[in-house]
Design a protein around this motif. Structure first.
Motif, PDB file in Angstrom:
ATOM      1  N   LEU A 161       3.882 -10.613  -7.027  1.00  0.00           N
ATOM      2  CA  LEU A 161       4.812  -9.874  -7.881  1.00  0.00           C
ATOM      3  C   LEU A 161       5.442 -10.811  -8.912  1.00  0.00           C
ATOM      4  O   LEU A 161       5.551 -10.473 -10.097  1.00  0.00           O
ATOM      5  N   LEU A 178       3.019  -2.303 -11.078  1.00  0.00           N
ATOM      6  CA  LEU A 178       3.326  -3.332 -10.085  1.00  0.00           C
ATOM      7  C   LEU A 178       2.746  -2.979  -8.723  1.00  0.00           C
ATOM      8  O   LEU A 178       2.207  -3.835  -8.022  1.00  0.00           O
ATOM      9  N   VAL A 182      -0.235  -5.324  -6.936  1.00  0.00           N
ATOM     10  CA  VAL A 182       0.058  -6.102  -5.728  1.00  0.00           C
ATOM     11  C   VAL A 182      -0.439  -5.442  -4.451  1.00  0.00           C
ATOM     12  O   VAL A 182      -0.918  -6.109  -3.539  1.00  0.00           O
ATOM     13  N   VAL A 194       8.078  -1.308  -4.143  1.00  0.00           N
ATOM     14  CA  VAL A 194       8.280  -2.169  -5.309  1.00  0.00           C
ATOM     15  C   VAL A 194       9.753  -2.508  -5.466  1.00  0.00           C
ATOM     16  O   VAL A 194      10.124  -3.667  -5.677  1.00  0.00           O
TER      17      VAL A 194
END
Length: 223
Positions: A161, A178, A182, A194
């Protein structure tokens, strides 16, 4: 130099995931869903790397790869497949693949392999092994992180991240971007994971570095 990546994948969700992810990282992706068409594209000499699915609807990826190499193509190929047995791995690599990734996969890992293969073929130039933003420094080889010279421990997910943020300073990154980068394409869009991990990073890297942009996502600020 913009690298051109051929994606030969017949599952629309995965193809879209790859296309969006690579485009966001500065590549120029082209998607085809047929092995026959993929072979034709691969032999044009217009691409720097191919991501090749094995389970295609007409001819499978092994056949595409065999015909590519038989035609003298040295195009770097990363094979994607749901088959993760040793036999399938060996068959893919012995057939001329440069790398092999079983599904499901995380985009961050695939991206690292794409960059590695492009660097190995001298198509992408020198790839940075250290990324810096503000007082944060990430060593991608040693997987070490420092903040103002002080070593900080990050988990594997936190590191991925943080890398995503430092590669896109000042850019608003959506939760979906994101999450897919990831955690992979098999993520739950409704998950708050997240937000949880951004909270972890703020505590470890500095609360002022990551700004919440309401309704859009997060931005890594250098100032």
């Amino acid at each position: 130099m913009v690298n051109r990546v051929l994606i030969v994948e017949d599952e629309p969700r995965i193809a879209s995931f790859l296309e969006k992810g690579l485009r966001a990282e500065g590549f120029t992706p082209t998607v085809v869903s047929s092995g026959v068409i993929g072979l034709d594209y691969a032999l044009t000499g217009e691409f720097d790397l191919a991501i090749l699915d094995i389970g295609l609807p007409d001819i499978d990826g092994y056949t595409v790869l065999k015909r590519m190499r038989g035609s003298g193509s040295s195009l770097p190929v990363i094979v994607l497949t749901a088959r993760d047995s040793v036999t399938d791995t060996v068959r893919g690599l012995e057939g001329g693949a440069d790398d092999y990734m079983p599904k499901p996969f995380r985009f961050a890992e695939l991206l690292a392999r794409v960059r590695l293969r492009l660097r190995g073929s001298s198509a992408a130039g020198e790839e940075k092994t250290v990324i810096e933003g503000g007082n944060v420094r990430l060593d991608l080889v040693r997987r070490e992180v420092t903040v103002a010279g002080r070593a900080v421990e990050l988990s594997a997910r936190e590191f991925l991240l943080a890398e995503m943020f430092l590669r896109h300073p000042g850019q608003v990154l959506s939760r979906e971007q994101l999450l897919s980068h990831v955690w992979g394409y098999e993520f739950d869009p409704g998950s708050n994971i997240v937000d949880v991990y951004v909270g972890y990073l703020r505590k470890k890297l500095g609360a002022s570095l990551i700004t919440t942009v309401r309704g859009m996502g997060y931005r890594f600020d250098l100032a």
